[in-house]
Design an enzyme around this catalytic site. Structure first.
Site, mmCIF file in Angstrom:
data_model
loop_
_atom_site.group_PDB
_atom_site.id
_atom_site.type_symbol
_atom_site.label_atom_id
_atom_site.label_comp_id
_atom_site.label_asym_id
_atom_site.label_seq_id
_atom_site.Cartn_x
_atom_site.Cartn_y
_atom_site.Cartn_z
ATOM 1 N N GLY A 84 0.812 -1.216 0.000
ATOM 2 C CA GLY A 84 0.000 0.000 0.000
ATOM 3 C C GLY A 84 0.839 1.256 0.000
ATOM 4 N N HIS A 116 4.728 2.307 -7.721
ATOM 5 C CA HIS A 116 3.728 1.236 -7.803
ATOM 6 C C HIS A 116 2.888 1.376 -9.073
ATOM 7 C CE1 HIS A 116 4.245 1.521 -3.303
ATOM 8 N NE2 HIS A 116 4.432 0.239 -3.493
#
Ligand code: PAF
Length: 282
Positions: free
Chosen positions: A31, A37
């Site tokens: 996360g 990402h």
């Protein structure tokens, strides 16, 4: 986009995707998604028909004095970023869904864990392999994308896939950097404004060493020691900064033509640990 919190739900979702004949590309994350990402997700779209992301801050890869409690958690924000990137499915389990308190087995790593982050963070890669092994068994992806920034992680996972016969292709996504060269990381959020201006020093030191090596330096020990002193003078504390063999992940003092190396560093600026690396093929 589906968001599943349990293993049984995500297995059902995966089964449906597989019935539709979809090639599943998987991006495991903890996360606090940033541009690095996003690049993993974009790579995943190139590799498969549908992208599955997991979001789980894995307690098993944090040491007792590390930042598990303060690690950034921003699920709603992360889910929006996944929607924006056309992710089909997010698996975001709770700790109790993934780990049984009565755990009896663990994974051991041999020589690949002896240097770099493995030497400094005992239990770290064992924790990473545990969760990645579980996630591969739950998601059963066709392809999984990991970043070059965690190059030791990539190499150890690659070995696990081979030795444990996981039926998954592994793809490495390049490091994403800020304009000043700093490798993006969720932990950069810990840097103060002043530290943030100092932080690209690691990238610059690695870049300088890389250039000298590509210009012909074959025994870079002194060069590296000099860069370490310069970084220390700027306030960095050094965990390691060295040349390593890409294959063995052991340090190499004398470089040879035709070989592949990792020039890698891990340093602290205050309470923030930064890592970075370059792959060098001679
Ligand atoms: O690279 C990471 O973010 C983590 O180590 C991973 C692979 C998601 C396992 O928790």
């Amino acid at each position: 986009m589906d968001v599943n919190r349990t293993i049984s739900d995500v297995r059902r979702s995966i089964e449906l995707l597989k019935k539709e004949g979809k090639r599943i590309a998987f991006v495991p994350t903890m996360g606090a998604l940033h541009q690095g990402h996003i690049e993993l997700i974009r790579q995943a779209h190139k590799q498969g028909d549908t992208v599955v992301v997991s979001i789980f801050v894995n307690p098993e890869q944090f040491g007792p004095d590390e930042d598990f409690d303060s690690y950034p958690r921003e699920l709603e924000n992360d889910l929006q970023k996944c929607r924006d990137e056309n992710v089909s499915l997010v698996f975001a389990p709770d700790r109790g869904e993934v780990y049984d308190d009565d755990k009896k087995l663990s994974i051991e790593i041999d020589s690949l864990n002896k240097f770099m982050c493995g030497a400094i963070r005992p239990g770290f890669f064992e924790g990473v392999l545990l969760i990645v092994n579980k996630l591969f068994n739950i998601i059963t992806p066709d392809v999984a994308v990991f970043g070059q920034k965690d190059i030791q992680q990539f190499q150890i996972i690659s070995r696990m896939i081979q030795e444990f016969n996981h039926n998954v292709e592994l793809v490495m996504a390049p490091i994403v950097r800020a304009n000043d060269g700093l490798a993006l990381s969720s932990r950069n959020a810990y840097l103060t404004a002043e530290q943030r201006t100092t932080a690209p020093g690691l990238y610059r030191a690695l870049q300088f060493i890389k250039k000298q090596i590509l210009d012909g330096v074959k025994t870079p020990k002194l060069l590296i020691e000099h860069q370490i002193s310069e970084l220390e003078a700027k306030g960095f504390e050094i965990d390691y900064l060295d040349m390593f063999s890409l294959k063995t992940l052991h340090p190499e003092n004398t470089l040879q033509e035709g070989q592949k190396y990792i020039l890698a560093g891990a340093v602290w600026l205050g309470k923030t640990r930064l890592i970075d690396n370059f792959l060098i093929e001679l």
